[in-house]
Design a protein around this motif. Structure first.
Motif, PDB file in Angstrom:
ATOM      1  N   SER A 204      -3.108  11.228 -22.460  1.00  0.00           N
ATOM      2  CA  SER A 204      -1.686  11.069 -22.783  1.00  0.00           C
ATOM      3  C   SER A 204      -0.786  11.577 -21.669  1.00  0.00           C
ATOM      4  O   SER A 204       0.437  11.635 -21.840  1.00  0.00           O
ATOM      5  N   GLU A 205      -1.360  11.935 -20.526  1.00  0.00           N
ATOM      6  CA  GLU A 205      -0.575  12.487 -19.423  1.00  0.00           C
ATOM      7  C   GLU A 205       0.099  11.414 -18.589  1.00  0.00           C
ATOM      8  O   GLU A 205       0.974  11.726 -17.792  1.00  0.00           O
ATOM      9  N   THR A 206      -0.333  10.175 -18.717  1.00  0.00           N
ATOM     10  CA  THR A 206       0.278   9.083 -17.973  1.00  0.00           C
ATOM     11  C   THR A 206       0.634   7.951 -18.935  1.00  0.00           C
ATOM     12  O   THR A 206       0.228   7.938 -20.094  1.00  0.00           O
ATOM     13  N   CYS A 207       1.401   6.990 -18.429  1.00  0.00           N
ATOM     14  CA  CYS A 207       1.762   5.808 -19.213  1.00  0.00           C
ATOM     15  C   CYS A 207       0.867   4.638 -18.833  1.00  0.00           C
ATOM     16  O   CYS A 207       1.299   3.482 -18.828  1.00  0.00           O
ATOM     17  N   PHE A 208      -0.403   4.926 -18.511  1.00  0.00           N
ATOM     18  CA  PHE A 208      -1.293   3.878 -18.018  1.00  0.00           C
ATOM     19  C   PHE A 208      -1.549   2.809 -19.077  1.00  0.00           C
ATOM     20  O   PHE A 208      -1.688   1.631 -18.743  1.00  0.00           O
ATOM     21  N   PHE A 209      -1.653   3.190 -20.340  1.00  0.00           N
ATOM     22  CA  PHE A 209      -1.915   2.198 -21.386  1.00  0.00           C
ATOM     23  C   PHE A 209      -0.814   1.143 -21.409  1.00  0.00           C
ATOM     24  O   PHE A 209      -1.085  -0.064 -21.457  1.00  0.00           O
TER      25      PHE A 209
ATOM     26  N   GLU B 210       0.811  -1.210   0.000  1.00  0.00           N
ATOM     27  CA  GLU B 210       0.000   0.000   0.000  1.00  0.00           C
ATOM     28  C   GLU B 210       0.851   1.270   0.000  1.00  0.00           C
ATOM     29  O   GLU B 210       0.327   2.371  -0.213  1.00  0.00           O
ATOM     30  N   TRP B 211       2.160   1.155   0.201  1.00  0.00           N
ATOM     31  CA  TRP B 211       3.000   2.345   0.245  1.00  0.00           C
ATOM     32  C   TRP B 211       2.857   3.158  -1.029  1.00  0.00           C
ATOM     33  O   TRP B 211       2.910   4.409  -1.000  1.00  0.00           O
ATOM     34  N   LEU B 212       2.679   2.480  -2.162  1.00  0.00           N
ATOM     35  CA  LEU B 212       2.663   3.171  -3.445  1.00  0.00           C
ATOM     36  C   LEU B 212       1.516   4.167  -3.519  1.00  0.00           C
ATOM     37  O   LEU B 212       1.694   5.303  -3.990  1.00  0.00           O
ATOM     38  N   PHE B 213       0.349   3.777  -3.023  1.00  0.00           N
ATOM     39  CA  PHE B 213      -0.808   4.659  -3.111  1.00  0.00           C
ATOM     40  C   PHE B 213      -0.867   5.634  -1.952  1.00  0.00           C
ATOM     41  O   PHE B 213      -1.475   6.696  -2.081  1.00  0.00           O
ATOM     42  N   ARG B 214      -0.255   5.296  -0.845  1.00  0.00           N
ATOM     43  CA  ARG B 214      -0.151   6.264   0.236  1.00  0.00           C
ATOM     44  C   ARG B 214       0.718   7.442  -0.162  1.00  0.00           C
ATOM     45  O   ARG B 214       0.511   8.575   0.287  1.00  0.00           O
ATOM     46  N   VAL B 215       1.686   7.200  -1.014  1.00  0.00           N
ATOM     47  CA  VAL B 215       2.618   8.241  -1.416  1.00  0.00           C
ATOM     48  C   VAL B 215       2.160   8.948  -2.686  1.00  0.00           C
ATOM     49  O   VAL B 215       2.249  10.172  -2.802  1.00  0.00           O
ATOM     50  N   PHE B 216       1.636   8.206  -3.662  1.00  0.00           N
ATOM     51  CA  PHE B 216       1.380   8.755  -5.000  1.00  0.00           C
ATOM     52  C   PHE B 216      -0.086   9.043  -5.285  1.00  0.00           C
ATOM     53  O   PHE B 216      -0.407   9.375  -6.429  1.00  0.00           O
TER      54      PHE B 216
ATOM     55  N   GLU C 112      -2.030  11.414  -4.935  1.00  0.00           N
ATOM     56  CA  GLU C 112      -2.378  12.742  -5.436  1.00  0.00           C
ATOM     57  C   GLU C 112      -1.633  13.105  -6.722  1.00  0.00           C
ATOM     58  O   GLU C 112      -1.756  14.236  -7.191  1.00  0.00           O
ATOM     59  N   GLN C 113      -0.867  12.194  -7.279  1.00  0.00           N
ATOM     60  CA  GLN C 113      -0.095  12.482  -8.490  1.00  0.00           C
ATOM     61  C   GLN C 113      -0.235  11.295  -9.439  1.00  0.00           C
ATOM     62  O   GLN C 113       0.470  10.304  -9.321  1.00  0.00           O
ATOM     63  N   ASP C 114      -1.148  11.408 -10.403  1.00  0.00           N
ATOM     64  CA  ASP C 114      -1.486  10.270 -11.255  1.00  0.00           C
ATOM     65  C   ASP C 114      -0.307   9.786 -12.084  1.00  0.00           C
ATOM     66  O   ASP C 114      -0.058   8.577 -12.175  1.00  0.00           O
ATOM     67  N   ASP C 115       0.436  10.713 -12.695  1.00  0.00           N
ATOM     68  CA  ASP C 115       1.503  10.285 -13.599  1.00  0.00           C
ATOM     69  C   ASP C 115       2.607   9.552 -12.864  1.00  0.00           C
ATOM     70  O   ASP C 115       3.070   8.495 -13.312  1.00  0.00           O
ATOM     71  N   ASP C 116       3.016  10.073 -11.706  1.00  0.00           N
ATOM     72  CA  ASP C 116       4.047   9.389 -10.928  1.00  0.00           C
ATOM     73  C   ASP C 116       3.526   8.067 -10.365  1.00  0.00           C
ATOM     74  O   ASP C 116       4.278   7.088 -10.254  1.00  0.00           O
ATOM     75  N   MET C 117       2.250   8.018 -10.006  1.00  0.00           N
ATOM     76  CA  MET C 117       1.668   6.782  -9.475  1.00  0.00           C
ATOM     77  C   MET C 117       1.730   5.677 -10.524  1.00  0.00           C
ATOM     78  O   MET C 117       2.129   4.540 -10.229  1.00  0.00           O
ATOM     79  N   VAL C 118       1.360   5.987 -11.756  1.00  0.00           N
ATOM     80  CA  VAL C 118       1.383   4.978 -12.813  1.00  0.00           C
ATOM     81  C   VAL C 118       2.818   4.593 -13.146  1.00  0.00           C
ATOM     82  O   VAL C 118       3.117   3.423 -13.417  1.00  0.00           O
ATOM     83  N   GLU C 119       3.735   5.563 -13.133  1.00  0.00           N
ATOM     84  CA  GLU C 119       5.138   5.247 -13.384  1.00  0.00           C
ATOM     85  C   GLU C 119       5.681   4.295 -12.332  1.00  0.00           C
ATOM     86  O   GLU C 119       6.408   3.347 -12.653  1.00  0.00           O
ATOM     87  N   ALA C 120       5.346   4.546 -11.068  1.00  0.00           N
ATOM     88  CA  ALA C 120       5.809   3.660  -9.993  1.00  0.00           C
ATOM     89  C   ALA C 120       5.188   2.275 -10.123  1.00  0.00           C
ATOM     90  O   ALA C 120       5.869   1.256  -9.906  1.00  0.00           O
TER      91      ALA C 120
END
Length: 754
Positions: free
Chosen positions: A502-507, A421-427, A429-437
């Motif tokens: 296109s703001e994230t690398c979710f695809f 859960e650390w990933l979502f506790r930290v990211f 509020e920031q979609d692009d960094d969350m998807v990158e992580a």
């Protein structure tokens, strides 16, 4: 003096409006040529027309304070007129006739008045306003020379090489870095010019100078500097310059030694332990993040990298060197020296009003950047590593360092039973960094499990060991994906937005995960059971994010391990279904204490059927975001709130479909009804739950129930597939989703066989 001010004021108004210069442009040179003599009478034409060496000599005789003030105002007005005129010359909106007059006047100032040398002299003035205006004029003048394909000012080149090579803490060095940064940004913004040629002309004289400055700034101890404030200014300007240099390497394919300094010489990481302001350390961490992600200069370079350009064969090796250097610094305790304490932010400022308690949370910008570069460095290293034992050891070592670092700064501790859960506790509020992580964690898992397929749906002993190992190190891909769905409340429209944006690398992440899901199906089912078992053990489940509860009883961890180790089709042990058992195993924690520092979450009922009592102690009723203890009808209002939230969510999803052009026809309703009936026949984590009770609905017996996590995941993916198909039929999807739909259908077929 008054005549000069009047003419300059008229010229300023004319240039500001973009008017044409009717008179001879050479007549304005007299009025725009700065007089550098501090003692001579400004009205003397001979001194006004004199060169730098003549004006610096001065004329005997002191000036009164009034005269000195008037002379300063004239210089400031001259600089202002030159700055506006240069902006008009460089603007595409200026009329051709007026632009030609401004261009001739600028060239005349360069040739006959040596205005570049005088601007350099004024740059070193103790008057900060005059120094700043001189720096602005000089940067515009250099950009004008590059645009006009003129030779760069030799006095400027000599000045920069001298001060950047001598001392990194001088004011002159700061001015040089700032001017170079401004010029490079202007080149990046102008997409109609020959950017590569202009940057090459600008950077070629300073390639070696930049390397000398880099070594002198980062190779010594902070205590050896005599002027710390200037060092901070040099760091800020130089870090921005380093990002622009790397961006020019990526987007313009320029090759200079100075572009590789940050990659090959990791001594810049040492400043994270210096006693400097936190924003400087944050800037360095963000620059490193952009280097590892390949996003240098993304705010300036709007277009993509041309495909016809030859690839930079050294870039991959340089990025690997930077990742290795960062991991080495982490091994030596880099994050232990990094302070990420934030400041209280309020609408009215940082001051705490009398009677108010100050609430200071961590600096999430720095936390996100530090976490992302650690995970990304691991991903890059594992892509170039062949030893499985080495990768396992590195994963445990560096993820342990990261989780320890995060636990010391997050106000609410991480779950003991699921560090993922650390990933979502930290990211969160920031979609692009969350998807990158998430993508980096998925890539790490794929590297660790190469050659292991689990298409049969059965968990081998080795796979079970991998589940525990990835859980312990916070990088289990199925946990991360399920946490993602929980944080978006299983809303398929959010996933659709991610896929279209296109703001994230979710695809890229989503396609990789769906491919993993096909061959790792048994693992996914076990993780769903793990979440349901942990939820029942804690007694409280959050609908949108993670619960603040902690597994503090050893029986809880043991029961969860049994849930993971049990066969896929096996139900959760009856001991977990006991309301008293799981309530005692995991004490409830109030949301109010952390509401200001953590993202808000919507709390819903546990999957176990809880009958809502008419009266009873608060500790035995489900948690809510609102405190209903002061109300007489608290229990009834709590139940109504859950029903209202459920209906509101359904209405919101229907409205989203309408705004996206997805009509709610009777055929679609029939399809959704058939899909819902099929999903209700799927395996539920607890067979005792009635299948006709949706999330948060009230059963006929008055109990509030929740369906299993597996069914909610399947439903979300099915809704996403249906939405993509409808958009594709209307040619509204921005790209061809055939491959994505194929993967979703394969996953759907697997779900139907459960």
């Amino acid at each position: 003096m008054e005549g000069v001010e009047e003419i300059l004021d008229q010229l300023y108004k004319k240039v500001l409006l973009g008017g044409t210069l009717e008179d001879d442009v050479h007549g304005y040179i007299f009025y725009l040529n700065p007089n550098l003599s501090e003692q001579a009478d400004c009205t003397t034409p001979s001194l006004t027309r004199s060169n730098v060496s003549g004006t610096l000599g001065g004329v005997p005789g002191a000036k009164s304070p009034f005269e000195m003030s008037r002379a300063r105002e004239v210089k400031l007005l001259q600089l202002t007129v030159m700055d506006v005129m240069l902006s008009r010359v460089l603007s595409a909106e200026t009329e051709a006739l007026a632009k030609e007059g401004y261009r001739k006047l600028t060239e005349g100032l360069l040739q006959s008045a040596e205005v570049d040398s005088k601007l350099i002299w004024m740059l070193q003035n103790s008057d900060k306003l005059m120094s700043h205006l001189a720096a602005k004029c000089l940067s515009s003048l250099l950009y004008f020379q590059l645009r006009a394909k003129m030779a760069l000012s030799n006095p400027w080149i000599t000045f920069c090489q001298k001060h950047l090579s001598e001392s990194p803490e001088s004011r002159e060095a700061v001015h040089c870095l700032w001017i170079l940064t401004v010029v490079i940004k202007e080149i990046f913004k102008d997409t109609h010019c020959q950017q590569a040629e202009m940057l090459k002309q600008l950077l070629a004289p300073f390639d070696i100078t930049f390397e000398v400055f880099y070594n002198s700034l980062f190779s010594q101890h902070f205590g050896n500097f005599q002027n710390p404030s200037n060092v901070v200014n040099s760091l800020v300007c130089f870090l921005e310059l380093l990002e622009l240099l790397t961006a020019s390497r990526i987007h313009l394919k320029l090759h200079f030694k100075s572009q590789r300094m940050l990659f090959l010489k990791p001594c810049a990481l040492d400043i994270l332990a210096w006693p400097i302001p936190a924003f400087v350390k944050r800037k360095l961490v963000i620059v490193i993040k952009k280097c590892l992600l390949g996003k240098m200069g993304e705010d300036l370079c709007r277009g993509s990298v041309p495909a016809l350009m030859s690839p930079d064969h050294f870039l991959d090796g340089d990025v690997l060197a930077l990742a290795d250097a960062l991991l080495h610094a982490v091994r030596l305790g880099l994050w232990k020296d990094l302070s990420v304490s934030g400041k209280p932010s309020r609408f009215g400022g940082d001051e705490v009003q009398p009677g108010c308690q100050p609430r200071i949370g961590p600096d999430y910008v720095t936390l996100r950047a530090a976490s992302l570069i650690t995970v990304k460095s691991l991903e890059i290293k594992f892509q170039n590593c062949t030893s499985a034992a080495e990768m396992r050891a590195d994963l445990q070592k560096f993820m342990s360092e990261l989780l320890t670092f995060l636990k010391s700064h997050l106000r609410r501790p991480l779950r003991l039973y699921n560090p993922c859960e650390w990933l979502f506790r930290v990211f969160i509020e920031q979609d692009d960094d969350m998807v990158e992580a998430a993508k980096a964690s998925l890539s790490i898992y794929l590297q660790l499990t190469r050659g292991q397929d689990d298409t049969s749906g059965r968990l081998t002993q080795e796979n079970e060991a991998w589940i525990h190992y990835t859980h312990r190190n916070g990088c289990n891909p199925h946990c991360i994906f399920l946490f993602l769905l929980k944080n978006i409340v299983f809303d398929s429209t959010v996933l659709l937005d991610f896929l279209i944006s296109s703001e994230t690398c979710f695809f890229e992440y989503f396609v990789k995960y769906l491919k993993l899901l096909q061959r790792d199906w048994g693992h996914f089912l076990a993780i769903c059971k793990f979440f349901d078992a942990a939820k029942l053990q804690c007694g409280v489940h959050t609908h949108g994010a993670v619960t603040p509860s902690l597994v503090q009883d050893s029986r809880a961890s043991h029961t969860i391990q049994r849930a993971l180790a049990s066969p896929v089709g096996h139900t959760v042990p009856h001991a977990l279904a006991s309301p008293v058992g799981h309530r005692n195993a995991c004490p409830q924690v109030s949301w109010a204490s952390n509401a200001s520092s953590e993202p808000q979450s919507q709390v819903v009922m546990a999957r176990q059927a809880h009958t809502v009592p008419a009266h009873g102690p608060p500790s035995q009723t489900p948690l809510s975001l609102v405190d209903y203890e002061s109300s007489e009808d608290s229990d009834e209002e709590a139940t109504n709130q859950h029903l209202a939230n459920y209906r509101q969510t359904s209405s919101h999803q229907e409205m989203s479909r309408e705004t996206q052009g997805l009509p709610r026809t009777s055929q679609n309703r029939k399809e959704r009804s058939r899909s819902r009936e099929h999903q209700q026949r799927l395996l539920l984590p607890l067979q005792s739950n009635p299948p006709n009770c949706a999330t948060g609905e009230v059963a006929p017996n008055g109990a509030v129930q929740e369906v299993g996590l597996f069914l909610r995941t399947v439903k979300c993916l099915q809704e996403l597939q249906d939405a993509i198909e409808r958009l594709q039929e209307k040619n509204l999807f921005p790209y061809n989703p055939a491959a994505l739909l194929k993967l979703l259908k394969v996953v759907g077929a697997k779900c139907g066989k459960v």
